[in-house]
Design a protein around this motif. Structure first.
Motif, PDB file in Angstrom:
ATOM      1  N   GLY A   1      -9.167 -10.007  -2.791  1.00 58.53           N
ATOM      2  CA  GLY A   1      -8.789 -11.394  -2.583  1.00 58.53           C
ATOM      3  C   GLY A   1      -8.323 -11.597  -1.150  1.00 58.53           C
ATOM      4  N   ALA A   2      -7.565 -12.679  -0.957  1.00 61.91           N
ATOM      5  CA  ALA A   2      -7.189 -13.072   0.403  1.00 61.91           C
ATOM      6  C   ALA A   2      -5.988 -12.292   0.929  1.00 61.91           C
ATOM      7  CB  ALA A   2      -6.883 -14.563   0.426  1.00 61.91           C
ATOM      8  N   ARG A   3      -5.109 -11.796   0.041  1.00 60.53           N
ATOM      9  CA  ARG A   3      -3.838 -11.235   0.514  1.00 60.53           C
ATOM     10  C   ARG A   3      -3.616  -9.774   0.127  1.00 60.53           C
ATOM     11  NH1 ARG A   3       0.041 -14.767   2.211  1.00 60.53           N
ATOM     12  NH2 ARG A   3      -0.568 -16.957   2.234  1.00 60.53           N
ATOM     13  N   ASP A   4      -4.430  -9.239  -0.747  1.00 64.40           N
ATOM     14  CA  ASP A   4      -4.186  -7.874  -1.234  1.00 64.40           C
ATOM     15  C   ASP A   4      -5.193  -6.890  -0.650  1.00 64.40           C
ATOM     16  OD1 ASP A   4      -2.288  -8.068  -4.000  1.00 64.40           O
ATOM     17  OD2 ASP A   4      -3.247  -9.898  -3.308  1.00 64.40           O
ATOM     18  N   ARG A   5      -4.755  -5.638  -0.519  1.00 65.35           N
ATOM     19  CA  ARG A   5      -5.647  -4.553  -0.107  1.00 65.35           C
ATOM     20  C   ARG A   5      -5.400  -3.362  -1.020  1.00 65.35           C
ATOM     21  NH1 ARG A   5      -8.453  -5.427   4.432  1.00 65.35           N
ATOM     22  NH2 ARG A   5      -9.345  -3.344   4.349  1.00 65.35           N
ATOM     23  N   LEU A   6      -6.442  -2.578  -1.235  1.00 62.00           N
ATOM     24  CA  LEU A   6      -6.324  -1.361  -2.026  1.00 62.00           C
ATOM     25  C   LEU A   6      -6.964  -0.216  -1.250  1.00 62.00           C
ATOM     26  CD1 LEU A   6      -5.656   0.024  -4.787  1.00 62.00           C
ATOM     27  CD2 LEU A   6      -8.027  -0.501  -5.446  1.00 62.00           C
ATOM     28  N   GLY A   7      -6.267   0.906  -1.184  1.00 61.35           N
ATOM     29  CA  GLY A   7      -6.815   2.102  -0.560  1.00 61.35           C
ATOM     30  C   GLY A   7      -6.767   3.245  -1.562  1.00 61.35           C
TER      31      GLY A   7
ATOM     32  N   GLU B   1      -6.296  16.234  -4.975  1.00 62.00           N
ATOM     33  CA  GLU B   1      -5.279  15.183  -4.833  1.00 62.00           C
ATOM     34  C   GLU B   1      -5.942  13.820  -4.900  1.00 62.00           C
ATOM     35  OE1 GLU B   1      -2.877  15.368  -1.303  1.00 62.00           O
ATOM     36  OE2 GLU B   1      -1.782  13.542  -1.793  1.00 62.00           O
ATOM     37  N   VAL B   2      -5.302  12.901  -5.598  1.00 62.84           N
ATOM     38  CA  VAL B   2      -5.755  11.511  -5.610  1.00 62.84           C
ATOM     39  C   VAL B   2      -4.572  10.646  -5.205  1.00 62.84           C
ATOM     40  CG1 VAL B   2      -5.271  11.305  -8.106  1.00 62.84           C
ATOM     41  CG2 VAL B   2      -6.779   9.648  -7.000  1.00 62.84           C
ATOM     42  N   ARG B   3      -4.834   9.680  -4.361  1.00 66.02           N
ATOM     43  CA  ARG B   3      -3.766   8.813  -3.864  1.00 66.02           C
ATOM     44  C   ARG B   3      -4.288   7.382  -3.839  1.00 66.02           C
ATOM     45  NH1 ARG B   3      -1.601   6.699   1.012  1.00 66.02           N
ATOM     46  NH2 ARG B   3       0.674   6.703   0.969  1.00 66.02           N
ATOM     47  N   ALA B   4      -3.495   6.454  -4.335  1.00 68.39           N
ATOM     48  CA  ALA B   4      -3.863   5.032  -4.309  1.00 68.39           C
ATOM     49  C   ALA B   4      -2.722   4.248  -3.681  1.00 68.39           C
ATOM     50  CB  ALA B   4      -4.145   4.533  -5.726  1.00 68.39           C
ATOM     51  N   ALA B   5      -3.069   3.325  -2.808  1.00 64.60           N
ATOM     52  CA  ALA B   5      -2.048   2.505  -2.144  1.00 64.60           C
ATOM     53  C   ALA B   5      -2.480   1.045  -2.198  1.00 64.60           C
ATOM     54  CB  ALA B   5      -1.865   2.946  -0.696  1.00 64.60           C
ATOM     55  N   TRP B   6      -1.554   0.196  -2.555  1.00 55.93           N
ATOM     56  CA  TRP B   6      -1.814  -1.251  -2.654  1.00 55.93           C
ATOM     57  C   TRP B   6      -0.852  -1.972  -1.719  1.00 55.93           C
ATOM     58  CZ3 TRP B   6       2.231  -4.369  -4.351  1.00 55.93           C
ATOM     59  CH2 TRP B   6       1.928  -5.724  -4.538  1.00 55.93           C
ATOM     60  N   SER B   7      -1.308  -3.043  -1.102  1.00 53.72           N
ATOM     61  CA  SER B   7      -0.407  -3.840  -0.264  1.00 53.72           C
ATOM     62  C   SER B   7      -0.743  -5.323  -0.429  1.00 53.72           C
ATOM     63  CB  SER B   7      -0.518  -3.431   1.210  1.00 53.72           C
ATOM     64  OG  SER B   7      -1.803  -3.741   1.707  1.00 53.72           O
TER      65      SER B   7
ATOM     66  N   THR C   1       5.345  -8.279   4.023  1.00 58.38           N
ATOM     67  CA  THR C   1       4.276  -7.477   3.431  1.00 58.38           C
ATOM     68  C   THR C   1       4.901  -6.459   2.502  1.00 58.38           C
ATOM     69  OG1 THR C   1       2.986  -7.702   5.453  1.00 58.38           O
ATOM     70  CG2 THR C   1       2.302  -5.987   3.929  1.00 58.38           C
ATOM     71  N   LEU C   2       4.323  -6.335   1.301  1.00 61.57           N
ATOM     72  CA  LEU C   2       4.855  -5.426   0.295  1.00 61.57           C
ATOM     73  C   LEU C   2       3.776  -4.396  -0.033  1.00 61.57           C
ATOM     74  CD1 LEU C   2       7.423  -5.211  -1.505  1.00 61.57           C
ATOM     75  CD2 LEU C   2       6.180  -6.536  -3.220  1.00 61.57           C
ATOM     76  N   GLY C   3       4.166  -3.129  -0.231  1.00 58.81           N
ATOM     77  CA  GLY C   3       3.190  -2.102  -0.552  1.00 58.81           C
ATOM     78  C   GLY C   3       3.735  -1.100  -1.548  1.00 58.81           C
ATOM     79  N   ALA C   4       2.828  -0.465  -2.282  1.00 58.42           N
ATOM     80  CA  ALA C   4       3.218   0.583  -3.233  1.00 58.42           C
ATOM     81  C   ALA C   4       2.128   1.639  -3.253  1.00 58.42           C
ATOM     82  CB  ALA C   4       3.420  -0.003  -4.627  1.00 58.42           C
ATOM     83  N   SER C   5       2.514   2.876  -3.500  1.00 57.08           N
ATOM     84  CA  SER C   5       1.524   3.955  -3.542  1.00 57.08           C
ATOM     85  C   SER C   5       1.901   4.945  -4.628  1.00 57.08           C
ATOM     86  CB  SER C   5       1.429   4.667  -2.189  1.00 57.08           C
ATOM     87  OG  SER C   5       2.645   5.326  -1.887  1.00 57.08           O
ATOM     88  N   VAL C   6       0.891   5.628  -5.118  1.00 60.14           N
ATOM     89  CA  VAL C   6       1.105   6.681  -6.103  1.00 60.14           C
ATOM     90  C   VAL C   6       0.122   7.809  -5.796  1.00 60.14           C
ATOM     91  CG1 VAL C   6      -0.476   5.544  -7.728  1.00 60.14           C
ATOM     92  CG2 VAL C   6       1.164   7.221  -8.578  1.00 60.14           C
ATOM     93  N   SER C   7       0.567   9.057  -5.952  1.00 57.08           N
ATOM     94  CA  SER C   7      -0.340  10.176  -5.696  1.00 57.08           C
ATOM     95  C   SER C   7      -0.063  11.309  -6.669  1.00 57.08           C
ATOM     96  CB  SER C   7      -0.204  10.676  -4.254  1.00 57.08           C
ATOM     97  OG  SER C   7       1.015  11.361  -4.068  1.00 57.08           O
ATOM     98  N   TYR C   8      -1.108  12.079  -6.925  1.00 55.17           N
ATOM     99  CA  TYR C   8      -0.978  13.248  -7.802  1.00 55.17           C
ATOM    100  C   TYR C   8      -1.778  14.385  -7.179  1.00 55.17           C
ATOM    101  CZ  TYR C   8      -1.414  16.342 -11.798  1.00 55.17           C
ATOM    102  OH  TYR C   8      -1.381  17.439 -12.614  1.00 55.17           O
ATOM    103  N   SER C   9      -1.134  15.540  -7.029  1.00 58.99           N
ATOM    104  CA  SER C   9      -1.769  16.710  -6.441  1.00 58.99           C
ATOM    105  C   SER C   9      -1.669  17.871  -7.419  1.00 58.99           C
ATOM    106  CB  SER C   9      -1.071  17.065  -5.121  1.00 58.99           C
ATOM    107  OG  SER C   9      -1.533  18.309  -4.622  1.00 58.99           O
ATOM    108  N   ALA C  10      -2.791  18.571  -7.651  1.00 55.20           N
ATOM    109  CA  ALA C  10      -2.795  19.666  -8.631  1.00 55.20           C
ATOM    110  C   ALA C  10      -3.422  20.924  -8.044  1.00 55.20           C
ATOM    111  CB  ALA C  10      -3.569  19.232  -9.873  1.00 55.20           C
ATOM    112  N   GLU C  11      -2.706  22.033  -8.172  1.00 56.38           N
ATOM    113  CA  GLU C  11      -3.229  23.369  -7.901  1.00 56.38           C
ATOM    114  C   GLU C  11      -3.050  24.171  -9.177  1.00 56.38           C
ATOM    115  OE1 GLU C  11      -1.588  24.871  -3.993  1.00 56.38           O
ATOM    116  OE2 GLU C  11      -0.689  22.884  -4.019  1.00 56.38           O
TER     117      GLU C  11
END
Lengths: 72, 388
Positions: free
Chosen positions: B72-78, B117-123, B130-140
């Protein structure tokens, strides 16, 4: 500690000289260039930060914890 | 007003609206893109042959994928995906040689492991912040880490932006071959990190970022794969159960239009409750060349003091409650040189880069040379693709 004091003094002098001049929005073309970003290549930055976190005793990623063991 | 001047005014207004938000113009408002990198990290053999174990040190092959898209106009996802394949041997403990000097003993068996590892970030860009949040999970095989992050930023004036961040990581380690080598069965580590930064536009060509990061860890902070020679017996690596780190960051960027390039200067001062202090200075030059070529040479200098409880080994009965012979906690330093070559082909940009790091005595810190300190070469290659 002597080295830290020297560095902090140099930084204080540099920052004192960081007075900004007003820049209008339409004058920010140069600042918007790719090569003026703080992290132009996020994947490379992530790879380097993970390597340094694993191999140096005092390095870590800015603003993000986690990311693996870093053992060995 | 003519149609031509009306169109020009509309373009100016649109450009102004796009740039009037954050004072530091970054990659907001850009279209979707995907990126891929292959990395190859290869450590040199020890400067002196190990007393025992393999001299083939670590090699890591990394695959990275990143998707960055507006919503959309204001959100981003990485979204970032990382896969690492690790192999080789690592420093195990140090032992006095015939002269009483530290000699390195490496792990004997070749380590083979993978990390995903998987990482997702939203802003979201709002009216005034500007507001942002992220979550990540890493496994060995033996290590799992889950991390959450929040960040917030807003302009403080025409030339100043404030950025705040908070992140938390919960890690669990379950060492392999625990019974065979007397390692712990499993343990937990929690890490909380807070960041505050200011980005300032100094003039039309210069911007600077000042940052302060505080990190606190508690739980099991030792390395279960390292041992310590206590003079008459071997001990497990034993570090304090808490660690508080502080880092001061300074990042400066200046564009030179005449040279069609930009200079990046970064400095980081760090210290922690274990007594480890470090300085990092990094400089890169981004040069735009004809035919869409780009060159990015860089240099980095790192200097670190030793942890209070670091020692290569101890005399019988002299080991303290906390002790470690991990080379990463010794006084050490390095100098590295790097070069990236980039070439754009329409929406594609190909990237090849190399960094060569050589360990050396740390500038400004006293301490004996640790035989396990590492030099390495790291290659990376990949591409970026922009959808619009």
């Amino acid at each position: 500690m002597r080295l830290e004091r020297i560095v902090l003094c140099v930084l204080a002098v540099l920052l004192a000289g960081c007075a900004s001049t007003p820049v209008q929005p339409w004058e920010r073309g140069r600042l918007a260039r790719w090569d003026m970003r703080f992290d132009p290549d996020p994947l490379k930055a992530g790879l380097k930060e993970h390597t340094r976190f694993s191999k140096e005793g005092s390095s870590g990623r800015v603003g993000a914890a986690g990311g693996g063991c870093g053992c060995n | 007003m003519s149609e031509k001047s009306s169109s020009l005014l509309a373009q100016l207004l649109a450009a102004t609206a796009a740039l009037a938000g954050p004072v530091a113009a970054q990659d907001t408002g850009a279209g979707a893109s995907v990126s891929y990198r292959h990395g190859d990290y290869d450590e040199d053999a020890l400067a002196e042959a190990p007393l025992d174990g393999s001299d083939r040190r670590y090699r890591v092959r990394t695959e990275q994928f990143r998707l960055d898209t507006p919503l959309g106009a204001r959100d981003r996802l990485g979204v970032e995906l990382t896969h690492e394949a690790m192999s080789g041997s690592s420093p195990w403990f140090q032992f006095p040689d015939a002269n009483g000097d530290p000699a390195q003993v490496m792990s004997g068996a070749t380590i083979r492991e993978t990390r995903r590892e998987v990482r997702a970030a939203w802003s979201r860009e709002r009216e005034s912040d500007t507001l942002g949040a992220s979550v990540s999970y890493s496994a060995e095989d033996d290590y799992h880490a889950t991390a959450l992050g929040l960040d917030w930023g807003r302009p403080l004036g025409e030339s100043l932006d404030l950025g705040l961040g908070l992140s938390f990581s919960h890690d669990r380690i379950d060492p392999t071959d625990a019974a065979q080598f007397g390692r712990i069965d499993g343990a937990i580590k929690n890490t909380t990190s807070a960041y505050a930064g200011l980005t300032q536009v100094l003039d039309r060509s210069t911007q600077v970022q000042y940052g302060l990061q505080l990190t606190h860890s508690d739980g099991y902070l030792s390395d279960p794969y390292k041992r310590f020679y206590g003079g008459d017996r071997f001990l497990a690596d034993a570090r304090p159960g808490t660690r508080t780190q502080a880092a001061l960051l300074l990042r400066w960027r200046r564009a030179w239009v005449e040279a069609d390039g930009a200079l990046h200067l970064d400095y980081r001062l760090a210290g922690d409750s274990w007594g480890v202090r470090s300085h990092t200075v990094e400089a890169s030059w981004y040069q735009q060349l004809a035919d869409d070529w780009r060159l990015v040479p860089g240099v980095r200098v790192y200097a670190q003091g030793a942890a209070d409880f670091y020692a290569p080994f101890s005399a019988p009965g002299a080991a303290g409650r906390h002790h470690s012979s991990d080379y990463r906690l010794a006084a050490n330093g390095s100098v590295s040189f790097s070069l990236d070559v980039r070439r754009a082909f329409g929406r594609w940009e190909l990237v090849v880069g190399v960094e060569r790091l050589r360990a050396r005595d740390p500038i400004g810190f006293a301490g004996d040379e640790d035989p396990g300190r590492v030099s390495y070469t790291q290659w990376m290659a990949g591409f970026d693709y922009r959808f619009e």
